[in-house]
Write a protein that holds these residues in place. Structure first.
Motif, mmCIF file in Angstrom:
data_model
loop_
_atom_site.group_PDB
_atom_site.id
_atom_site.type_symbol
_atom_site.label_atom_id
_atom_site.label_comp_id
_atom_site.label_asym_id
_atom_site.label_seq_id
_atom_site.Cartn_x
_atom_site.Cartn_y
_atom_site.Cartn_z
ATOM 1 N N ASP A 70 0.898 -1.149 0.000
ATOM 2 C CA ASP A 70 0.000 0.000 0.000
ATOM 3 C C ASP A 70 0.942 1.205 0.000
ATOM 4 O OD1 ASP A 70 -1.191 2.231 1.955
ATOM 5 O OD2 ASP A 70 -2.842 1.247 0.907
ATOM 6 N N ALA A 71 0.736 2.138 -0.898
ATOM 7 C CA ALA A 71 1.667 3.260 -1.056
ATOM 8 C C ALA A 71 1.881 4.046 0.240
ATOM 9 C CB ALA A 71 1.181 4.186 -2.157
ATOM 10 N N HIS A 123 3.808 1.559 2.907
ATOM 11 C CA HIS A 123 5.047 0.965 2.403
ATOM 12 C C HIS A 123 5.924 2.018 1.705
ATOM 13 C CE1 HIS A 123 2.877 -2.729 3.206
ATOM 14 N NE2 HIS A 123 3.976 -3.412 2.969
ATOM 15 N N PRO A 124 6.383 3.032 2.424
ATOM 16 C CA PRO A 124 7.172 4.092 1.778
ATOM 17 C C PRO A 124 8.553 3.655 1.308
ATOM 18 C CG PRO A 124 7.168 4.402 4.150
ATOM 19 C CD PRO A 124 6.193 3.289 3.849
ATOM 20 N N ARG A 165 9.405 0.673 -0.003
ATOM 21 C CA ARG A 165 9.276 -0.131 -1.229
ATOM 22 C C ARG A 165 10.530 -0.972 -1.453
ATOM 23 N NH1 ARG A 165 6.396 4.798 -4.303
ATOM 24 N NH2 ARG A 165 4.364 4.397 -3.412
#
Length: 68
Positions: free
Chosen positions: A41-42, A45-46, A48
């Motif tokens: 989820d953007a 989850h910064p 990545r």
């Protein structure tokens, strides 16, 4: 220098990886690109990225050798 984390999409060697944001564990049995976390989820989850638990991480052919 070995990286501690590799971004989604990096070509890696076989090993175990853990999502740097949520802790989801992923086992990669062969050389291939790491997928996004299945719980991605953007907002939550910064980073990545995956933490390297076992294996050597980035493959020589890593498309993102210097990170993203």
């Amino acid at each position: 220098m070995k990286k501690d984390e590799v971004p989604y999409g990096s070509d890696v060697s076989a090993g175990s990886y853990e999502c740097a944001d949520c802790g989801y564990e992923y086992s990669n049995q062969g050389k291939k690109s790491l997928p996004p976390c299945p719980d991605f989820d953007a907002i939550s989850h910064p980073k990545r990225a995956w933490k390297i638990l076992t294996g050597v991480g980035d493959a020589v052919q890593d498309p993102y050798p210097n990170g993203r």
